[in-house]
Design an enzyme around this catalytic site. Structure first.
Site, PDB file in Angstrom:
ATOM      1  N   ASP A  89       1.305   2.828   3.799  1.00 12.51           N
ATOM      2  CA  ASP A  89       0.230   3.815   3.305  1.00 12.51           C
ATOM      3  C   ASP A  89       1.251   5.143   3.112  1.00 12.51           C
ATOM      4  O   ASP A  89       0.795   6.124   3.500  1.00 12.51           O
ATOM      5  CB  ASP A  89      -0.843   3.945   4.137  1.00 12.51           C
ATOM      6  CG  ASP A  89      -1.897   4.955   3.569  1.00 12.51           C
ATOM      7  OD1 ASP A  89      -1.898   5.346   2.410  1.00 12.51           O
ATOM      8  OD2 ASP A  89      -3.034   5.239   4.324  1.00 12.51           O
TER       9      ASP A  89
ATOM     10  N   ASP B 258      -8.915   3.066  -3.169  1.00 12.77           N
ATOM     11  CA  ASP B 258      -8.318   3.878  -1.706  1.00 12.77           C
ATOM     12  C   ASP B 258      -8.441   5.367  -1.733  1.00 12.77           C
ATOM     13  O   ASP B 258      -8.007   5.918  -2.865  1.00 12.77           O
ATOM     14  CB  ASP B 258      -6.974   3.392  -1.636  1.00 12.77           C
ATOM     15  CG  ASP B 258      -6.409   3.789  -0.248  1.00 12.77           C
ATOM     16  OD1 ASP B 258      -6.955   3.496   0.713  1.00 12.77           O
ATOM     17  OD2 ASP B 258      -5.288   4.385  -0.422  1.00 12.77           O
TER      18      ASP B 258
ATOM     19  N   HIS C  33       0.848  -1.152  -0.001  1.00 10.27           N
ATOM     20  CA  HIS C  33       0.096   0.099  -0.083  1.00 10.27           C
ATOM     21  C   HIS C  33       0.878   1.137   0.059  1.00 10.27           C
ATOM     22  O   HIS C  33       1.393   1.655   1.032  1.00 10.27           O
ATOM     23  CB  HIS C  33      -0.898  -0.122   1.139  1.00 10.27           C
ATOM     24  CG  HIS C  33      -1.875   1.109   1.308  1.00 10.27           C
ATOM     25  ND1 HIS C  33      -3.175   0.935   2.056  1.00 10.27           N
ATOM     26  CD2 HIS C  33      -1.927   2.195   0.810  1.00 10.27           C
ATOM     27  CE1 HIS C  33      -3.892   1.984   1.792  1.00 10.27           C
ATOM     28  NE2 HIS C  33      -3.181   2.745   1.224  1.00 10.27           N
TER      29      HIS C  33
ATOM     30  N   PHE D  86      -4.444  14.886   4.265  1.00 11.43           N
ATOM     31  CA  PHE D  86      -4.286  13.623   5.124  1.00 11.43           C
ATOM     32  C   PHE D  86      -3.052  12.759   4.550  1.00 11.43           C
ATOM     33  O   PHE D  86      -2.599  12.710   3.227  1.00 11.43           O
ATOM     34  CB  PHE D  86      -5.366  12.613   5.372  1.00 11.43           C
ATOM     35  CG  PHE D  86      -6.436  13.262   5.871  1.00 11.43           C
ATOM     36  CD1 PHE D  86      -6.768  13.198   7.183  1.00 11.43           C
ATOM     37  CD2 PHE D  86      -7.711  13.766   5.319  1.00 11.43           C
ATOM     38  CE1 PHE D  86      -7.947  13.497   7.729  1.00 11.43           C
ATOM     39  CE2 PHE D  86      -8.862  14.163   5.717  1.00 11.43           C
ATOM     40  CZ  PHE D  86      -8.896  14.246   7.297  1.00 11.43           C
ATOM     41  N   GLY D  87      -1.896  12.529   5.248  1.00 11.17           N
ATOM     42  CA  GLY D  87      -1.194  11.262   4.904  1.00 11.17           C
ATOM     43  C   GLY D  87       0.446  11.594   5.415  1.00 11.17           C
ATOM     44  O   GLY D  87       0.747  12.799   6.028  1.00 11.17           O
TER      45      GLY D  87
ATOM     46  N   ASN E 293      -5.203   9.630   7.445  1.00 11.96           N
ATOM     47  CA  ASN E 293      -6.594   8.891   7.497  1.00 11.96           C
ATOM     48  C   ASN E 293      -6.389   7.640   7.052  1.00 11.96           C
ATOM     49  O   ASN E 293      -6.012   7.166   5.870  1.00 11.96           O
ATOM     50  CB  ASN E 293      -7.537   9.651   6.247  1.00 11.96           C
ATOM     51  CG  ASN E 293      -8.713   9.151   6.218  1.00 11.96           C
ATOM     52  OD1 ASN E 293      -9.378   8.731   7.286  1.00 11.96           O
ATOM     53  ND2 ASN E 293      -9.477   9.355   5.040  1.00 11.96           N
TER      54      ASN E 293
ATOM     55  N   HIS F 156       1.413   5.441  -2.269  1.00  7.83           N
ATOM     56  CA  HIS F 156       0.856   6.404  -3.350  1.00  7.83           C
ATOM     57  C   HIS F 156       2.038   6.999  -4.035  1.00  7.83           C
ATOM     58  O   HIS F 156       2.981   7.705  -3.350  1.00  7.83           O
ATOM     59  CB  HIS F 156       0.012   7.417  -2.473  1.00  7.83           C
ATOM     60  CG  HIS F 156      -1.156   6.781  -1.759  1.00  7.83           C
ATOM     61  ND1 HIS F 156      -2.072   6.776  -2.452  1.00  7.83           N
ATOM     62  CD2 HIS F 156      -1.425   6.498  -0.664  1.00  7.83           C
ATOM     63  CE1 HIS F 156      -3.173   6.159  -1.743  1.00  7.83           C
ATOM     64  NE2 HIS F 156      -2.762   5.878  -0.442  1.00  7.83           N
ATOM     65  N   LEU F 157       2.401   6.770  -5.217  1.00  3.34           N
ATOM     66  CA  LEU F 157       3.610   7.144  -6.106  1.00  3.34           C
ATOM     67  C   LEU F 157       3.075   8.427  -6.753  1.00  3.34           C
ATOM     68  O   LEU F 157       4.002   9.124  -7.185  1.00  3.34           O
ATOM     69  CB  LEU F 157       3.990   6.220  -6.984  1.00  3.34           C
ATOM     70  CG  LEU F 157       4.519   4.990  -5.989  1.00  3.34           C
ATOM     71  CD1 LEU F 157       5.163   3.824  -7.200  1.00  3.34           C
ATOM     72  CD2 LEU F 157       5.517   5.213  -5.186  1.00  3.34           C
TER      73      LEU F 157
ATOM     74  N   HIS G  62      -5.264  -0.439   6.288  1.00  2.00           N
ATOM     75  CA  HIS G  62      -4.907   0.468   7.260  1.00  2.00           C
ATOM     76  C   HIS G  62      -5.876   0.335   8.440  1.00  2.00           C
ATOM     77  O   HIS G  62      -6.426   1.357   8.734  1.00  2.00           O
ATOM     78  CB  HIS G  62      -4.767   1.730   6.960  1.00  2.00           C
ATOM     79  CG  HIS G  62      -5.654   2.480   5.949  1.00  2.00           C
ATOM     80  ND1 HIS G  62      -7.145   2.362   6.043  1.00  2.00           N
ATOM     81  CD2 HIS G  62      -5.228   3.054   4.605  1.00  2.00           C
ATOM     82  CE1 HIS G  62      -7.471   2.748   4.708  1.00  2.00           C
ATOM     83  NE2 HIS G  62      -6.420   3.433   4.121  1.00  2.00           N
TER      84      HIS G  62
HETATM   85 ZN   LIG Z   1      -6.779   4.502   2.344  1.00  2.00          ZN
END
Ligand SMILES: [Zn+2]
Length: 442
Positions: A313, A160, A68, A331-332, A286, A70-71, A240
């Site tokens: 994540d 997601d 999981h 968020f992140g 989140n 995010h690129l 998550h």
């Molecule tokens: Zn998510």
């Protein structure tokens, strides 16, 4: 003139390979991109011509697999690219990373998946496996072209950032997973309960006067989708997990034989909502950071196999986006480069064994991905030479200015972590090496 050796000996380390039940001192030889030999300390490798990496006092394990991340490419290259994200992954010890489809355009068709794969082949330093959308355009209305996405090579489906918008859509996606064998990766959030929410609903949200996100917003969807997994017999993977209640729901479903797996992030295992005390937007994530009681349940869930894996994540954002009023910040957390260091805290405090931790980052995620990647996450002879070397007790300060990720958004900036990745080998190539260890040409 002698030819440059095609082999690399990783010498003098302590080998941890839960897939083979190995937890002892030994050496490892890599030849032609594969593991070619694994020997106990003192045994002589079957070759004499090799480069070597001296890893005395260090742990050697299969390259980590992240289900999981995010690129951000295509569409949000100011936050991260496949080039920077994969380098950050390498620095974190990850050799296989699965990227979420909430890009722009989203990965809901063959062309965008092919784009990501081509970029990864060209500019990536680790294996990048795309995840396809559940719904067309991530709009939550109708199923994406799942057959087309499956044949383009996605390893699972997810909307997601958002849940599967309706029970019907989730039912259809799970029915499809029975045929394809690919998991549906579920972001569990009842958005009618979280709209405008900033942090965990509880004492901290009252104290900080911020709108809360109740645990029930996650648990309502976890419960819904476990029911639907039972109804359809489909493969559900819950992303998550952050609450004690979710752990209990998954535990009960697994006891009934529902085909569900689950992940937890390093930050949900190690940080509570007290990290928000100074209104640090870098701790805004989140699902939100929860409480000590939730952390205890998550760790117990890992020990009991209720939670199968740890996934980062990794969610990079620009500094400008995070430097704003709390309610407006996205968020992140940028997670690749601190994942191992923070997780080793669980080992140093005796909550998990090193081998339990490594399993959750290697062979267990490989099992969930399955198919031709199911054999990753081990140092077995013949496996791709994906290897991570780390110093389990090295103290280091998190200096985000040294991050390979464009995302410097982490609440761990400036803190001291005990344990650090010092070398990463992906497909036989040394893709990251800390200055503290020495590489010798043969
Ligand atoms: Zn998510």
């Amino acid at each position: 003139m002698s030819k440059k050796p095609d082999s690399l000996l990783i010498h003098g380390g302590y080998i941890i390979d839960p897939a083979q039940g190995i937890d002892e001192a030994g050496d490892l030889l890599i030849t032609g991109g594969e593991i070619s030999w694994l020997g106990k300390r003192g045994e002589t490798p079957p070759l004499s011509d090799y480069d070597s990496l001296d890893v005395e006092g260090l742990a050697v394990c299969p390259g980590f697999i992240d289900l999981h991340c995010h690129l951000r490419e295509p569409g949000f290259e100011e936050k991260e690219t496949i080039a920077t994200g994969s380098r950050a992954a390498a620095r974190g010890g990850f050799t296989t990373i699965c990227c979420m489809p909430n890009t722009d355009p989203p990965l809901d068709n063959k062309a965008t998946v092919e784009y990501v794969k081509a970029k990864a082949a060209e500019e990536g330093v680790v294996r990048v496996l795309p995840i396809g959308c559940i719904s067309r355009g991530r709009k939550g209305e109708e199923l994406a072209l799942m057959d087309e996405l499956a044949s383009a090579g996605v390893i699972g489906f997810s909307d997601d950032g958002a849940p599967a918008a309706t029970s019907l859509l989730m039912r259809q996606a799970l029915e499809y997973s029975c045929a394809s064998g690919l998991p549906v990766i579920d972001h569990c959030e009842d958005t009618s309960l979280t709209g405008g929410g900033q942090i965990n609903e509880g004492i901290m949200s009252i104290r900080l006067k911020l709108q809360g996100i109740p645990a029930a917003a996650e648990e309502a969807i976890v419960a819904r989708d476990l029911e639907l997994a039972e109804l359809t017999g489909g493969r559900l993977h819950i992303a998550h997990v952050s609450t004690a209640g979710s752990v209990e729901l998954i535990r009960r479903a697994k006891e009934k034989g529902v085909r569900a797996t689950a992940e937890v992030t390093p930050h949900h295992l190690t940080l509570t909502d007290e990290a928000l005390l100074g209104y640090d937007t870098n701790a805004k994530v989140n699902p939100p950071l929860r409480t000590k009681r939730d952390i205890e349940a998550l760790v117990q869930g890992l020990k009991d196999n209720v939670i199968d894996i740890i996934a980062t994540d990794h969610a990079p954002h620009t500094e400008a986006e995070k430097r704003c009023e709390f309610a407006l910040a996205p968020f992140g957390i940028s997670g690749f480069e601190t994942a191992l260091g923070s997780l080793l805290g669980l080992v140093h405090t005796g909550q998990l064994s090193l081998s339990e931790l490594v399993a959750r980052l290697t062979c267990e995620p490989a099992k969930i991905i399955g198919g031709k990647y199911g054999g990753l996450g081990t140092l077995a002879v013949g496996a791709p030479a994906d290897v991570t070397v780390f110093a389990p007790t090295l103290n280091w300060m998190v200096d985000t200015s040294t991050f390979a990720s464009k995302g410097r958004n982490t609440p761990l900036a400036g803190s001291v972590l005990k344990g650090k990745v010092v070398a990463t080998i992906s497909g036989g190539k040394l893709v990251y090496k800390d200055d503290s260890i020495e590489f010798k040409e043969g």
